[in-house]
Design an enzyme around this catalytic site. Structure first.
Site, PDB file in Angstrom:
ATOM      1  N   HIS A 415      28.382  12.741   0.586  1.00  0.00           N
ATOM      2  CA  HIS A 415      29.210  13.707  -0.128  1.00  0.00           C
ATOM      3  C   HIS A 415      28.931  15.132   0.336  1.00  0.00           C
ATOM      4  CE1 HIS A 415      30.142  16.480  -3.474  1.00  0.00           C
ATOM      5  NE2 HIS A 415      31.223  15.727  -3.576  1.00  0.00           N
ATOM      6  N   ARG A 515      -7.677  13.157  12.178  1.00  0.00           N
ATOM      7  CA  ARG A 515      -8.157  12.348  13.301  1.00  0.00           C
ATOM      8  C   ARG A 515      -8.410  13.231  14.529  1.00  0.00           C
ATOM      9  NH1 ARG A 515      -3.941   9.524  10.781  1.00  0.00           N
ATOM     10  NH2 ARG A 515      -4.519   7.476   9.957  1.00  0.00           N
ATOM     11  N   ARG A 563     -12.548  13.542  10.844  1.00  0.00           N
ATOM     12  CA  ARG A 563     -13.289  12.361  11.281  1.00  0.00           C
ATOM     13  C   ARG A 563     -13.724  12.584  12.716  1.00  0.00           C
ATOM     14  NH1 ARG A 563     -10.161   6.754  11.580  1.00  0.00           N
ATOM     15  NH2 ARG A 563      -9.419   7.719  13.504  1.00  0.00           N
ATOM     16  N   GLU A 664     -15.769   1.169   6.283  1.00  0.00           N
ATOM     17  CA  GLU A 664     -14.824   0.229   6.881  1.00  0.00           C
ATOM     18  C   GLU A 664     -15.504  -1.053   7.372  1.00  0.00           C
ATOM     19  OE1 GLU A 664     -13.131   2.511  10.078  1.00  0.00           O
ATOM     20  OE2 GLU A 664     -15.056   3.470  10.433  1.00  0.00           O
ATOM     21  N   GLY A 685     -11.744   2.958   4.776  1.00  0.00           N
ATOM     22  CA  GLY A 685     -10.705   2.677   5.767  1.00  0.00           C
ATOM     23  C   GLY A 685     -10.175   1.280   5.493  1.00  0.00           C
ATOM     24  N   SER A 686      -9.133   1.189   4.682  1.00  0.00           N
ATOM     25  CA  SER A 686      -8.715  -0.116   4.163  1.00  0.00           C
ATOM     26  C   SER A 686      -8.247  -1.075   5.258  1.00  0.00           C
ATOM     27  CB  SER A 686      -7.612   0.061   3.120  1.00  0.00           C
ATOM     28  OG  SER A 686      -6.478   0.696   3.674  1.00  0.00           O
ATOM     29  N   ASN A 687      -7.730  -0.542   6.374  1.00  0.00           N
ATOM     30  CA  ASN A 687      -7.267  -1.437   7.438  1.00  0.00           C
ATOM     31  C   ASN A 687      -8.433  -2.176   8.093  1.00  0.00           C
ATOM     32  OD1 ASN A 687      -4.608  -0.730   7.024  1.00  0.00           O
ATOM     33  ND2 ASN A 687      -4.598   0.845   8.604  1.00  0.00           N
ATOM     34  N   ASP A 688      -9.428  -1.406   8.558  1.00  0.00           N
ATOM     35  CA  ASP A 688     -10.579  -2.040   9.208  1.00  0.00           C
ATOM     36  C   ASP A 688     -11.398  -2.856   8.211  1.00  0.00           C
ATOM     37  OD1 ASP A 688     -10.081  -1.309  11.766  1.00  0.00           O
ATOM     38  OD2 ASP A 688     -11.583   0.278  11.891  1.00  0.00           O
ATOM     39  N   CYS A 735      -8.237   5.817   2.446  1.00  0.00           N
ATOM     40  CA  CYS A 735      -7.143   6.228   3.320  1.00  0.00           C
ATOM     41  C   CYS A 735      -6.579   4.976   3.983  1.00  0.00           C
ATOM     42  CB  CYS A 735      -7.599   7.246   4.363  1.00  0.00           C
ATOM     43  SG  CYS A 735      -8.894   6.676   5.470  1.00  0.00           S
TER      44      CYS A 735
END
Length: 796
Positions: A415, A515, A563, A664, A685-688, A735
């Site tokens: 719109h 990072r 980090r 991690e 570090g939830s992924n690792d 994170c």
């Protein structure tokens, strides 16, 4: 019976010359049905004669005329709303003439017979006699009703369409365009409902640039209303008219869809997770739509604006509507191109606030007015730049006053895009999908420059120097809290330092994960040991410090947690000179990385460069909001060695300098009571951590279905770490993507007492709101004693 005196006409008896008889939309549908081979859902239309017959027989024509005479100023919002509402109420209070109701009833049942359905679902659309003309568009001014079933409901919706002739927006629009309210009549289109699993809009000209060598297609899940309304940012495709090749396509995140309900009516639903980022159209479907677009454009002989849908039952593509495009047929492209060049030299020096899709070209500077809710519309002043989540037809009076328009959501055919192009107002849409939402990135009451030819919004006035005006405006800015305050800190993950300024306006509490690897790859590109050997150690320090400074300065005084470098050997080897210093490891992911490098004699001198850069930022630049985090630390002894090395180089924990540990590895959790003595807190570090707890390579497609942060083993580990850290006064953050993807995981973290959560920039605002709701819920549960019981046992 002559068309002019008929109450109702079927599509095959209508053509494009019948706009005065059935309105623009009906005339177009009839034209395509009777004169082309494109697939159009079958139906019929009540006529302008039927509308006037209803008005005259009920006496409404005189009532409406008397009420309109009381409207002295359409710019007076309250007056416009009050009189328009009185007219609509008067229309709805009258009964439909029996003969008109009977003929609609019969046509509806005839439609069902022709299509083999006793009570078919239909769409009831408004079609005004002055709409969809090459020099005027009433897009969105009147109402549409979808998924209507039963003759009685159809008749009711026809009357509602009649009433919508006098919405605030329609009355305002006709007044501004010079149309007589009582001369305009309305036809109601009744056509077979397409059960759209996907839908969208296409133009036979690129509406952003006026390039007529391409077709623009936009697509989203569900019915097309959310594309038109700007509720979703759709996928977009640019197709070459000669070759039908897709020259450009953008697949956007589409979280919600507007869908039909089985028993009638429509509702909003969440898009299934696997379809949120999936392409709506296949290449074959794109090609088929493009062929229809070319056929329609050839038939009409002008640029066309076309709506389409894909039926979930048959997977067939349908053309739902087509009308002449109302902007580029008349616009001077040279004026817009000249304006864009005017900006080019200055823009390189200025701050970019937000980026989006260039919906309506133009270049303008002015004061931004951020409107986050319709109730705030009255705050808008003539000549300001409207910044909002999305616009709706009711916003047209405000849009008319705006110098430019910026929206968070929407695509090139929403719109806001259509109306702004028609009004000749520069417009940038879909800023949220392009980085940061305009309502977040642009501060209220500040001077900005909108380059809508390229979809960029800059801070300040880049067109003409007016420093005094800008200064005065900035002095009078009153900050407004648009996001709730949360007890749990919401941090942001950041890689590229060049994005820090852009994201600094987000409502985050600081940077939870910066990072360092991005600085090496963005600014340096060389292996640290190679630079030391080449006598350029100071160059490495300066460039690292430059990247860190950008982030700390943009976020100050909020904390920034850097980090330390966490390249794997294979990644270090990709830097210039890296081959000489890096081993070839069979599993770099579990090899020489993180803390194990820093104290290793083969790498210690390189690590010292990082320490010196941090000291430079904190001591020379005075940016003491910079803190550090140690990644991939396998043992307590490693933590001791690294912190001792830092202290020896003059970087020691203190009241204003914090050292975090990246949690991690399972060892970080199991031995948290011992790690506590060397750090101020942890960032999970939830992924690792999930990968190492479950022994599951998240990058391996074969077993990726096993990777889930919500696994009880992972959650028990997290709960245990929080408990042990808190006993010694340490903080815990997390994170990773999990809080952004799984609301229940966020709830688990809040209930577990997590101190902070760090998410990607696009999820900062939403996470802030989610966490605020959860915290309030916990307070309510503690007061009432009626909280939901979590059945999972997190005991270590």
């Amino acid at each position: 019976m002559e068309k002019e005196n008929a109450l109702l006409l079927w599509f095959e008896t209508i053509n494009r010359n019948d706009v005065d008889v059935v309105g623009g939309k009906s005339a177009s549908l009839g034209e395509m049905t009777s004169q082309t081979a494109v697939p159009v859902p079958y139906g019929f239309a009540t006529t302008a004669y039927a509308y006037r017959y209803f008005m005259k027989k009920s006496g409404l024509d005189k009532k409406i005329s008397d009420l309109l005479n009381q409207l002295t100023d359409v710019e007076n919002g309250p007056q416009l709303r009050q009189i328009s509402q009185k007219i609509r109420t008067a229309i709805m209070a009258e009964e439909m003439p029996a003969d008109l109701a009977d003929i609609i009833d019969k046509a509806y049942h005839d439609l069902g017979e022709k299509k083999g359905e006793a009570t078919p679902f239909v769409a009831v659309r408004s079609s005004a006699t002055a709409e969809d003309l090459p020099d005027a568009s009433f897009a969105g001014q009147q109402e549409t009703y979808l998924n209507v079933c039963g003759a009685e409901d159809v008749i009711a919706k026809v009357k509602e369409c009649y009433a919508s002739t006098f919405t605030d927006r329609a009355v305002y629009y006709r007044t501004k365009q010079g149309f007589d309210h009582l001369e305009v009549a309305l036809s109601a289109v009744i056509q077979m409902m397409v059960f759209s699993k996907a839908a969208g809009v296409m133009f036979t000209v690129n509406v952003a640039t006026g390039d007529d060598t391409h077709i623009l297609i936009e697509a989203a899940w569900g019915l097309g209303e959310y594309v038109v309304q700007g509720m979703v940012t759709p996928d977009s495709y640019l197709i070459d008219k000669k070759t039908l090749r897709i020259d450009k396509h953008t697949i956007n995140e589409k979280k919600i869809q507007f869908v039909r309900m089985p028993d009638g009516g429509c509702e909003e639903k969440l898009v299934p997770t696997d379809l949120i980022d999936a392409a709506v159209l296949t290449p074959k479907q794109v090609c088929e739509l493009a062929e229809y677009a070319l056929a329609i454009e050839k038939h009409y002989g002008c640029y066309m604006d076309i709506e389409w849908g894909i039926d979930e039952r048959t997977n067939q593509l349908w053309i739902l509507q087509a009308r002449p495009e109302t902007v580029w047929s008349w616009r001077n492209k040279e004026t817009i191109q000249k304006a864009a060049k005017e900006l080019e030299s200055n823009s390189k020096k200025r701050e970019v606030l937000v980026k989006g899709m260039p919906a309506s070209p133009g270049l303008i500077s002015g004061i931004a007015r951020v409107i986050c809710h319709p109730s705030m519309i009255d705050q808008f002043k003539d000549g300001e730049i409207l910044v909002t989540e999305m616009t709706a037809p009711d916003w047209v009076p405000v849009m008319k006053k705006a110098k430019a328009i910026i929206t968070d959501a929407g695509g090139m055919t929403c719109h806001a895009s259509i109306v702004s192009r028609e009004l000749g107002i520069p417009c940038v849409v879909g800023t949220k999908s392009c980085g940061i939402a305009g309502t977040l990135g642009i501060k209220n009451n500040t001077v900005i420059t909108v380059d809508a030819a390229h979809g960029i919004v800059y801070a300040g006035n880049l067109i003409k120097s007016d420093e005094q005006t800008e200064k005065t405006v900035q002095q009078n800015v009153t900050p407004s809290e648009t996001f709730p305050v949360t007890g749990t800190k919401i941090y942001m993950n950041l890689g590229d330092p060049d994005l820090a300024e852009k994201y600094s306006t987000l409502p985050c509490d600081g940077i939870g994960l910066m990072r360092e690897e991005f600085i090496w790859t963005t600014y340096i590109h060389e292996h640290p040991l190679y630079m030391i050997e080449d006598g350029r150690a100071q160059e490495a320090i300066d460039k690292l410090a430059e990247g860190m400074q950008k982030v700390c300065q943009a976020m100050s005084p909020r904390p920034v947690t850097l980090r330390f470098s966490d390249f794997k050997s294979s990644e270090y080897r990709d830097l210039k000179g890296g081959d000489k210093y890096e081993p070839h490891e069979p599993s770099a992911l579990l090899g020489w990385r993180g803390a194990s490098r820093y104290y290793d004699p083969k790498y210690t001198e390189a690590f010292k460069l990082e320490i010196k850069a941090i000291k430079k930022v904190r001591e020379e630049y005075g940016l003491t909001n910079l803190h550090v985090m140690i990644p991939f630390c396998r043992s307590v002894e490693e933590a001791r060695k690294v912190t001792a090395l830092m202290a020896a180089e003059g970087l020691q924990r203190g009241l204003d300098f914090k050292v975090w540990l990246m949690a991690e590895i399972p060892a970080n959790i199991i031995l948290a009571d011992q790690f506590n003595q060397f750090v101020d807190g942890y960032s999970i570090g939830s992924n690792d951590l999930t990968m190492l707890v479950l022994g599951c390579d998240r990058d391996n497609d074969t077993i990726s279905h096993l990777f889930d942060e919500r696994n009880l083993a992972v959650k028990r580990a997290i709960r245990h770490l929080i408990d042990i850290a808190h006993k010694d006064g340490k903080t815990v953050s997390l994170c990773g993507q999990a809080p952004s993807v799984y609301p229940d995981f966020t709830e688990f973290l809040i209930h577990s007492g997590i101190d902070s959560i760090s998410v990607n920039p696009d999820m900062v605002g939403q996470t802030k709101k989610n966490v605020a709701q959860l915290e309030q819920r916990i307070i309510l549960e503690s007061l009432t004693g009626r909280g939901r019981i979590d059945k999972e046992d997190y005991t270590w």
